[in-house]
Structure formats: structure tokens, C-alpha cells
Design an enzyme around this catalytic site. Sequence first.
Site, PDB file in Angstrom:
ATOM      1  N   ASN A 180     -15.085   9.149  -8.618  1.00 29.57           N
ATOM      2  CA  ASN A 180     -14.323  10.316  -8.199  1.00 29.57           C
ATOM      3  C   ASN A 180     -14.753  11.591  -8.920  1.00 29.57           C
ATOM      4  OD1 ASN A 180     -12.094  10.372  -6.212  1.00 29.57           O
ATOM      5  ND2 ASN A 180     -11.574   8.442  -7.208  1.00 29.57           N
TER       6      ASN A 180
ATOM      7  N   ILE B  92      -6.571   1.183  -0.943  1.00 26.41           N
ATOM      8  CA  ILE B  92      -5.796   0.737   0.226  1.00 26.41           C
ATOM      9  C   ILE B  92      -6.658  -0.005   1.248  1.00 26.41           C
ATOM     10  CG2 ILE B  92      -4.012   2.514   0.041  1.00 26.41           C
ATOM     11  CD1 ILE B  92      -5.419   4.026   2.320  1.00 26.41           C
TER      12      ILE B  92
ATOM     13  N   CYS C 199      -3.175   7.387 -10.049  1.00 27.88           N
ATOM     14  CA  CYS C 199      -4.305   6.724  -9.394  1.00 27.88           C
ATOM     15  C   CYS C 199      -5.134   7.851  -8.830  1.00 27.88           C
ATOM     16  CB  CYS C 199      -3.826   5.746  -8.334  1.00 27.88           C
ATOM     17  SG  CYS C 199      -2.550   6.388  -7.239  1.00 27.88           S
TER      18      CYS C 199
ATOM     19  N   ASP D 254      -4.273   9.875  -5.600  1.00 26.63           N
ATOM     20  CA  ASP D 254      -3.298  10.880  -5.191  1.00 26.63           C
ATOM     21  C   ASP D 254      -1.925  10.628  -5.802  1.00 26.63           C
ATOM     22  OD1 ASP D 254      -4.935  12.513  -3.606  1.00 26.63           O
ATOM     23  OD2 ASP D 254      -4.930  10.989  -2.035  1.00 26.63           O
TER      24      ASP D 254
ATOM     25  N   TRP E  50       0.313   8.336  -4.981  1.00 33.70           N
ATOM     26  CA  TRP E  50       1.430   7.946  -4.121  1.00 33.70           C
ATOM     27  C   TRP E  50       1.377   6.486  -3.676  1.00 33.70           C
ATOM     28  CZ3 TRP E  50      -0.266  12.747  -1.017  1.00 33.70           C
ATOM     29  CH2 TRP E  50      -1.472  12.510  -0.361  1.00 33.70           C
ATOM     30  N   ASP E  51       0.311   5.779  -4.006  1.00 36.92           N
ATOM     31  CA  ASP E  51       0.268   4.361  -3.634  1.00 36.92           C
ATOM     32  C   ASP E  51       0.334   3.459  -4.870  1.00 36.92           C
ATOM     33  OD1 ASP E  51       0.091   4.784  -0.860  1.00 36.92           O
ATOM     34  OD2 ASP E  51      -2.021   5.293  -1.076  1.00 36.92           O
TER      35      ASP E  51
END
Lengths: 656, 550
Positions: free
Chosen positions: A251, A277, A339, A341, A343-344
Site C-alpha cells: 500500500n 475481502i 486496516c 479503510d 471499516w472491515d
Amino acid sequence: MEHIRTPKVENVRLLDRSKGQRKASVGTFYLSATHSMFIENNTETRKETWLLHSMISSVEKLPTTPTGSQLILRCKDFRVIQLLMQQEKDCFDVHASLLRLSRPEKYSELYCLSFNPNINKEERQESWSFIDLMADYKRMGVPNNLWVVSAANSEYRICETYPSELFIPKSASPTVILGSSRFRSRGRFPALSYFHQDTLAAVCRCSQPLSGFSGRCQEDEAMLQAVMKSNPGSAYIYVVDTRPKLNAMANRAAGKGYENEDHYTNIKLHFIGIENIHVMRNSQQKILDMGEMRSPSMTDFLWGLENSGWLKHIKAILDAGVFIARAVADEGVSVLVHCSDGWDRTAQACSIASVLLDPFYRTIKGMMLLIERDWVSFGHKFSHRYAHLDGDPKEVSPVIDQFLECVWQLSQQFPCAFEFNECFLIAIHTHVYSCRYGTFLGNCQKERNDMRLQERSHSVWPQLWKDRADFTNPLYKAELSPCRAVLRPNTTPYCFKMWKGLYNHVERSTPPCQSTADFLSAMREESQQLEEELTNHQERISALTGKPIMWEKVMVKRRTWHIQRHSGPDPPSPYTIPVTSPAQDHRTFGPANQNATVKDPRLTTSGDQPMQVKPLNTDDIFSDLESGVAGLSSRSSSAGEEAKDRETDEIAFTTA
Amino acid sequence: MEFSEHIKTANVEDVVLQQPLHTSIKGTLCITGHHLLFSDREEESCQQVLLLLRNIDAVEKSSVENLLNYFSLFPNAGHSNRATESSGTIVIKCKDLRVLQLDIPGMEQCLNIAQSIETLSCLNCVAEMYPFFYRPSNASAQDPWGLSTPERHYTEMEELHERWRLSTVNQDYSVCTSYPPAVIVPKAIGDDALKKVAKFRQGGRFPVLCYYHKKNGTVILRGSQPLTGANRKRCLEDELLLQIVIGDSDRGYIIDTRSGQQAQQARMMGGGFESKSCYSNWKRLHRHMERGKTLQESLIKLVEACGDKSPNMDRWLSKLENSKWLSHVQTAMSTAGLLAECVERDGHSVLVHGSEGTDSTLLISTLAQLILDPSCRTLEGFLKLLEREFVQAGHPFQQRCSHSAFSHARIQQECPVFLLLLDCVWQLWRQFPLALGFSEALLLRLATEAYASDYGTFLCNSDMERCALQVKDKTHCLFRALLQPSEREQYTNPLYEPNELAIWPSVHPQSLQLWRGYFLRWTQQTRHLELVQEEIRNMVIEWGKMALSC
């Protein structure tokens, strides 16, 4: 309505995968704007099967055969429904209609927004106030002199996907927050998820920093410093990056990445290695494919489970939670979780940590609050992840499935620690996908506000609360000492099992085996009723005699619990004659009627009544009792006629 | 022979014992002819560990110079003058899967102890085993040994008497060395015919009745393979016996626990199967069940996998798969299910055999009876069933259970058939938590006792051997002990509800699980689950009291 090509098809066969074609029930298939319905022709049972269109994940039409055209509906709750229609044209029409109906393009097409919201206006408004996040923050002890509510994100000014009200370190100034949010992916700056009163350590969450290879941001560094300061006496915080380190490094090339330990003073960076995901989506698909195997051998099953990697992923998520919980409870060190973003995987890790740290989140109400906080309010993208609308299939992933499964795995290790049972988790799972309620619609709070969901739909939580009797774990012990505070699960591989209850619908369609929990629940209910009766009678007697009575013990024979006398999946599935033996005709064994007998549940009182009191009408008492457990006994065994209809399937059942 | 010959060092002090689920303790180690005794020296919290040497499967010694460890564990022990001596470590692996570690000061003592344990734990002279010395305080010698006898069993089953009789043809074990002196056979077959049938069946195990299904009068018989051999020998008496069993009914089933191919091959060795032409009313069903060495190796692999604490999920599942243990469980349960199906659903009598008829045969006939017969599902009923179908029916316990999964000795006759049975019963118990009258604790106790016991129940390989050694006179009976009021409670299932129906287990792979209570018995996680069982027991007792007081 314009999508329904044919509203009704007659003489449709509903096939049960575990039973084979000849056992299919014949009936009429209806299509409405929101549901598919199948109503059996059999006038005695007239069984109805309803299916919300939003529960359908895929519709498959098999090539036409002489018997008709087959349609396979795979549902998001892992049911598989097979329909056999005589006319190919009907099948074609239903297929085309369902393809469109199961993929709504606008929210307004969804069931929960498809009816008049003002019919039960008060009930609706009440339903949304059932879960009060601020009250839960208060329960965990914030705001206090360390953490305060921030108005920084009111009207979603700095972060669209965050809630408008957030808890931040007291020492963090608005400039620091603004600066930090600019340095974080999607503006998701560090905010409080859980505050641990005993140690004053906190679990915070955010998204990855936009650091690239060398970028830094003073405000963000100050923000992390502020998080640490809000835990008096601690010298550092953990930054938990839930991604595999390799992903995090990759990233950086995109201008994102992770915190550089040289720039941030007093952080300890820790990678967990939860996959993204896409990996999770594929992994779950492998579990589902395995479920479609007709008669897997033990080897097929274990290999399939292993190759899916699913349990490994579940373990990684639980490990993340365990790491955070240990840091907070044992070391008293605050943790910042992110992580990409945020949100997961972040939602998974934070909420598991909360379950481990705080017994409240192991109650029915607590679990609701936890999901509302860490998932709904913090902008987990429900509509994208669970394909509420027709959209990018790459956005879909079973993120909350994994959280629920982690909780289930914990409940297997600590059977007395959870107030709820497996049905509760499955019910949540169903409603995350079903769109019957507005709770999980949209991708963040702002979107839900824009849609005015609270005015147009109901919240799911009061509904689940109303049914809590069905969701209660009879073994729950609120004050059992090892479960009192922090759960310390064992995450050795052998502790993880496949969650049969969620995935195995083939087995679920046959009558369930006996269940200890059902038995205990029924027994508890019964003894509660007995107790109430006792109190009532005591009151009545004392009213009659005018003085309190000393209740002498009456001996009552231990009643035989008349619950569920069923004996197992009937007919037994695969004890078949092996195909391998020579000169063998493939006969199966004939049926045997074994209707379960439900014994007369009447209690027989024996011994002498100590007092002759007239108004005691035993029949009244016991008719009450009967109804108390009727739900269970009605499930008792059905006759085993199916046996003879299974020839075609059974040939396939040879065991390894 | 004296045990003392083997004991060079009987006592050692300052030994550190590490055992699962406990913190290490320091104390005195003592070796006797049958036991390893460890007691710590702390006066307040006297902990003792008494271990039957027979329970020890393997001893591993390592001469690690671990004084550093030793003293860091017990810093206060520093002023002893042992600092100059070396010490040794013995790892003891038990047949109940417990692993203990002893740190013994003094190399020589350590080696002596290890050698004594090794020798004494492997002594194979039955007459000198501990059950012959064990005298429980609460039992008198007059107590009858065992729960029932073939005679009593026959007398109790009146519905049998019309067509079946008790034959004493094996009174002196001359017809079949592994059968009890009395067996149940068709009335119409005389003892002379039985003798001929016995000659035609391996080991003399002619077909005998083991279960009568009251509902439809069908029966389960068991025996061993017919000795047809390569040239298809026949035995008219054998054919007659089977014909009489089915009587007017048109058909019977033979469940052969070998594959069709194996049965064919057995003919080359003098064995064989009932051919269609000679037994025209009998239909053979072959079910391949693993036996012998394969099963023992499966157990070894499984235990090895369970002992591995590596954090990698992949390896765990593939090791579990690779052991094949669960596949064996599945096969056993589905074969038993098939047998029960023939009897209950199809209404036909069944003869079960494999080759010797002392292993898989007994396994599935026992399981089928549990599935079918409610009277076998009570605590007493289950123990009687085991007595009848395993002990009296001649399962060679001594050969099968002389070593368990840790032993380095070459596998000879060892085979965990009885353990597999207990695992299958556990699967039943898990699927039908209300239908069985006994608890998981009973299954665990039996699994332990089969390998090492104070009692004589599982000694020897057959009734004949037990008779020769006077086991019934000189030892005590486990089954009786388990039914003592003091023991009984922990072995009953508080949720038990009598259930007249057959209990059909699911044998889908997802419905079968690893028996954690046994294979991961010594882990913390299993302790949690045991506590839950206790909790359930308490809840039921409490509610029972409340119902009484209402």
C-alpha cells in the site's frame, strides 16, 4: 411490478435436496414484488414457503429435461431451493423475473421501504430509540476527563463515513483532528471504540495513514500521542495493523501504508495478517461448494474445509481480538486498530476485542449495541458488502459473517458465557442480508440520514428483542467467575469447528437431533411456571385463611419431560448398501412408522394434600404447562416414509 | 519372580513433577511393583499422584543438564549441595494420553527409575497384574463377579424361549475357545450339529444369537467367517442353522465387515464367505471396515496430531484427515446403522461376521443394539451390553490393549477396537444427549480402564483364559464398581429420558466430530467443557428439587 412476467405458475415441484425428486412437494408458485411464494397443494399441510427476493443471491436455470425445467435459487442465508416447472416458458419467465427482482437497483425497491411507513408510526419511532449508543458509552465510563465527545464531525464535515458524534482524546485539539483526518485514508481519524474502565486503556480505530514511503504528518503524530495520554501512566500504545505485513507494504506504493515507527514516538506496531475481502469471499465460496457435494466422504469434508482456508481466517480474526484484549486488560496499554479503510477488518478486530473484554457484549442487548456501534455507526459498508443493491460483485464479502462466526466459536469454548444462543447469531446474519428492516441499509450513517431511513422503515433490534426467549442460552451464567471479566480463548487450531448451524442447510431440513439447550430451556420454563403457580396458590390460600401459611412439602412424582421425543434424522441418511459389492440390487430398506408418541404430560400428585383448599384446579395448572412446551413437542418425529423414495440418491452415498 | 528384582532405586527425593493442567510440584518419587507414587513434601497441600505402571505406554529419558531450569523453578532450593550433580528428565507417556515429566536429581537414579518403569510396565504375566492384588475397601469377596451371565440373560428374555435355547455345548471351551460356556442357538439345532458348524467356522465361532428385536421377532446373530476355502467346501449343518433362523421369512442378511474382494481373498487362506448358491435365502452385504494394524496406526497418527501445538491451521486439519480416525468412526457407525436398518426397517434377521468375529463384528453388533434397544441405553444396560458383547463374547482385550498410541514397541496384536466403539458411542451421545442414560465420564473411564485397571474385567482374551486364571475369584469387577452408589452419580446422564424409539445417528461428515473429551483430554479447553457438564448436572438437580417442592 413491471418486472413480473408471470405472477403464478401451477404444478410446480419444490425439491428437497436431501430427499430427492420423488419426495418433492407439488404446489403453486407465486411471484410478488417482494416475495416468491410456494404453496403446497396438499390440503392437509398446505405448507407455505416464502422467500424474500433480497435473500436470493443467484438464480440458475438448468437445461430442460423431459420432466420439466429446473430452477435453482441460492439464497444469502445458504439455503438452496430447487423448483421444477413443467413448462419451459414458465421457467424462463420466472427466471427472468427473479433475475431482475433479486437485484434491485434502487433502495426504494427494497422490502423495508416498500410499505407505508406511517401505519405504525409510533412503534416505528420507538423502534429506533431502542438502541442508545450514547447510553452505552456512558456505561463504559465516557465521557470523562480522558475522553470527550467531539463535534468535529457534525454534519459529517471531515469524514463522511464516520458517525457525527465520536469520542476522542481530551487533549486532541480540533486542528490535530482535522490534520490527522487529512492524513488518513477516507478521513477516518483515530476515534474511540471501547474504553476499559478497569485499566483506563482504550481500543481506538482509524484507517491507514497516507504515509507512502516517507510521508509524515505532525497532527497525526500528535493525535496518536493524545491517544496515549488519555491512558495515564502508559508509555506507549500498540498500533495494530490487521493486514498481512506484505499487503501493508504494498500500500505504500499507492501513497498509503502504515505508521513509521521512527516518526511516531511511543508506538509499537503489530501486524496480524487478516486477509482482504476478496480472499474471504473466495474462501467462503469454497465452503459453500463443499456443502453442495452430494455425499462427501470424511476425507472430502476435511480436505474441503482445509482447502477453503476458512477456519484459518476465523482464527486470524480471533487472534487479532485476543491480542487487543490482552494489551488492554493485561498490560493496560491502549490500542489503535486499523486496516486499509478501517471499516472491515478493523470492525471485526475491535468488536471481537469488546466481546472478550466486556461481559456486557455477551448479552443479547449488548451484542446489539456492539453491532450498532462498531459496524453500523462506524460506517461498515453493509449495502456494498451484502449486495443489497445490484452492484460491483467485487465489493461483496462475508465480513460480518466472520465476526458472527468468531462469536459462535467463542460460545463453543465458553458455553456459559453468552446470554444468547446460535439462533440469535443466525437471525442477525439473516437480517443483515434480508433488508426487511432499515437497520443495515446503506453504507454509513450519512447515507442512512439522507435516505431518512428512520422515517421510512423499522429497526430490527426491537423485533429480535421481542423474540429473545427463543434466543436465550439456558446455560448462561452471568456471574460465573471465569467468564466474569475477560475471556481468554484458546486459539490453537483444534479449537475451531465448522459452524454447522449456519452452513448446513441440508441437515437442517431434516428434523433436528435432540438438543441439550432445548431441553434445559423447556425445563427452566416449566419450573418457572411451577414456581409462579406455587406463589399464586400460596397467595390465594393465605387470602382465604387470612394468615400466612407454612407450606409443607408435597411430594410430586418427578414428571417425565414431554419434550421432543423425536429420534434423529429420519430416515437415516447414508447407511447404504455399497455399490461395490457384486450382484447387488440397489434396494433400500422399507419404511417403518415410528410416530413419536407424546406422553400425557399430566402430573400425577401423590401423597396427602396438607390442606383441602377448594379452588385448586389442577387441570388449569397443567393445561398451562402443556402450552409452555407445545412448541417443542410439535416438532417430534414424522413418519419415515421418505425412506423408499431415496433410491436414486442413496446410490451415491458410499462412504470412504 | 519378584518385582523387587526390577527396582534398583525405590525412592528418590526432590523430584519435580510436571503434569498437564497443574503447576509443577516437587516431592518424593517412589516405585513399587505396580505403581508410581509421587507425593509432594509441602505439609499443607499434600498432593499425591498414584499411577499404575501398567498405564505407562512409553518412557523417554533425556540426560539434559537442566540444573539451571531446576533452580530457577525453585530458587529456595539453592542451598542444597546438589548443584554439582547432574540430573535427568524422564517423560512418561500414558495410555490414557497423559504426558508427565519427572526431573530427577542424579543421573544414576534417573536411569534406574526409567529402567524400572520400562520393565515393570511391560510385564505380561497376567496372574501378577495389579487386579490380583487390588482389594477395594468397600467390596467383599462374596460379591458376584460381573453383572449377568449368559444363563441369566437367557432366562430374562422369555420371548426367546419358544424358538431358541441355551446350549452348553461349549461347557468346557472345547468347541470354541473364545466363546462363553453357554450360548443362545436355535432350538431346532442340536449340540452335535453345533459341533460340526463350529468346525466350519474360524476359531469355532459358530453363529449365535446376540440380539432379539421384540418388535418384529428378528434377530442379530454373530459368528466368524465360514471356512469354505479355495474349493468351496460346504457344511450342511451350517446351512441348516441359518435356514432355521429365518424360518418362514423369505430372506436374511449377512453383513460381512470385509470388502467383497477381501472376502474372496480370504478363501485362499482357507476362509471365505457364504455363497449365494448354498445360502440362497441370505443376501450378503459387504462393508469394508479397517482392522488390526491400520486402526492402531490411525490412532497413533491422531494422537500425534493432537499433541502437536503448532499454530498452523492447515496442518491440523490435514493431520486429522490423514489419521483417518474419523473415517473409521464414520464407517463403523454407518455399518451399524445398516445393520439396525435391516432389523428395524426391513424386518429381516442378520448374521454379522468378518474374519475372526472378535473385533469389527462385536463393534457393530454392539452399536446396533444401542441404536435399536432402549434397554441397552441405561447405565446398567450399557454395561451389561459391554459385558455380553465384548467381555463374554471374547474380544481379546489383552492383545488389543497392551499398548496404546505412544508405545515404541512394534505393533503386534494391538488394535483400538474398543476405543473406536467408545468413540462411536460418544458420537451417539452427542447427537442424542437425552437418549443415553450414562455420561461422557463413563466412556472416558472405560477407555482408561481397558488399557490399565485395578479391576479384572478387561484382563485376558476370553472367558476360557479368565477361568484358567480364576479371574472371577481373585479380582474385582469394574462394572460392579461403577454401579456402586458412590460412583454411580457421576456416570449417569442427568438429562436422560427413556425413549422407546430407535435412535438413528447421522453419519454425515459434518455430524461427526473429534472426541475432544478423550483425545484432547488434558487441555484446558476440555476442562471448560467438563465444567459445563457439571453445570448442567447441577441445574437439573436444582430444578428437580424445585419440581419436588412445588
